[in-house]
Write an enzyme that holds these catalytic residues in place. Structure first.
Site: not given
Length: 253
Positions: A108, A128
């Site tokens: 990210e 995740e």
């Protein structure tokens, strides 16, 4: 500036290095605050043209520091988001130099940058879901803007990694190098830094913002941003330098 973040300047390029190699540069509060401070410096210092974000010790960033997470620590900065940059990147160009892993929050961070240079051995992913979490620092929202939606969906739902070559084929990264990603990023930064800084900044702004503009307003909105560039001192200097066969002397105005 925290010891967990290092900065140096080379020829108008601000190099920002996450310095937590023992934790594969997992993002904690101190590093995030340092990055936010560095981004403010990049935008406020007229002598700086381009930024590079890198990681120490052969890895870019392995994501959020889970030990810090369990302690209740958040690696976010108000107004800037995760890592001090995801929600509010700098106005000037920012290049990610990726060695090793760019995973979870590390990916990210990377996709919040404008350009990416990666070593051929680098790995990318948003794993995740393997930890019962969601890539909420931009991964599930921003990744479909940069690669095909079905591929982004696969990465988000499986948590699997992809190679640098695959990332390049998908258009997620700009350049793959067998050598140092930082050296490759410096080469790219030098090319950008040689150009008119005002024109570079506004070009980035239009590229970033125009996709959200209504189609019937695009040229009008672009004109409001680029109009001042065409009547700037730099525009006249660029034309004069071309005519006189010399390097331009940019002033950024």
């Amino acid at each position: 500036m925290s010891e967990e973040l290092l900065t140096e300047v080379e020829d108008g390029v601000l190099i920002v290095t996450i310095n937590r190699p023992e934790a594969k540069n997992a993002m904690n509060r101190a590093a995030a605050m340092g990055i936010a401070e560095a981004m403010d410096r990049l935008d406020s210092d007229d002598s700086l043209r381009v930024g590079i974000l890198a990681g120490a010790g052969g890895s870019f960033c392995s994501g959020m520091d889970l030990k810090g997470f369990l302690r209740g620590e958040s690696p976010t900065v108000e107004g800037r988001g995760f890592g001090g940059v995801v929600q509010k990147p700098p106005a000037k160009p920012l290049i990610a130099a990726v060695e090793g892993y760019a995973l979870a929050g590390g990916l990210e961070l990377m996709i919040a940058c404008d350009l990416v240079v990666a070593n051929s051995g680098a790995k990318f992913g948003i794993p995740e879901v393997k930890r019962g979490l969601v890539a909420g620092a931009g991964g599930v929202m921003m990744l479909p803007d940069q690669i095909p939606e079905r591929i982004a969906m696969e990465l988000a739902l499986t948590g699997d990694f992809i190679s640098a070559q695959r990332a390049y084929e998908l258009g997620l990264i700009n350049r793959v190098t067998d050598g140092s990603a930082l050296d490759g990023a410096k080469e790219l930064a030098a090319t950008i830094a040689a150009n008119g800084p005002l024109a570079v900044r506004v070009s980035k702004q239009v590229l970033r913002e125009s996709r959200a503009w209504p189609m019937n307003e695009r040229y009008e909105r672009q004109g409001q941003l680029i109009g001042p560039v065409f009547v700037s001192e730099d525009a006249r200097e660029g034309a004069a330098a071309f005519a006189e066969k010399r390097a331009p002397n940019w002033k950024g105005k």
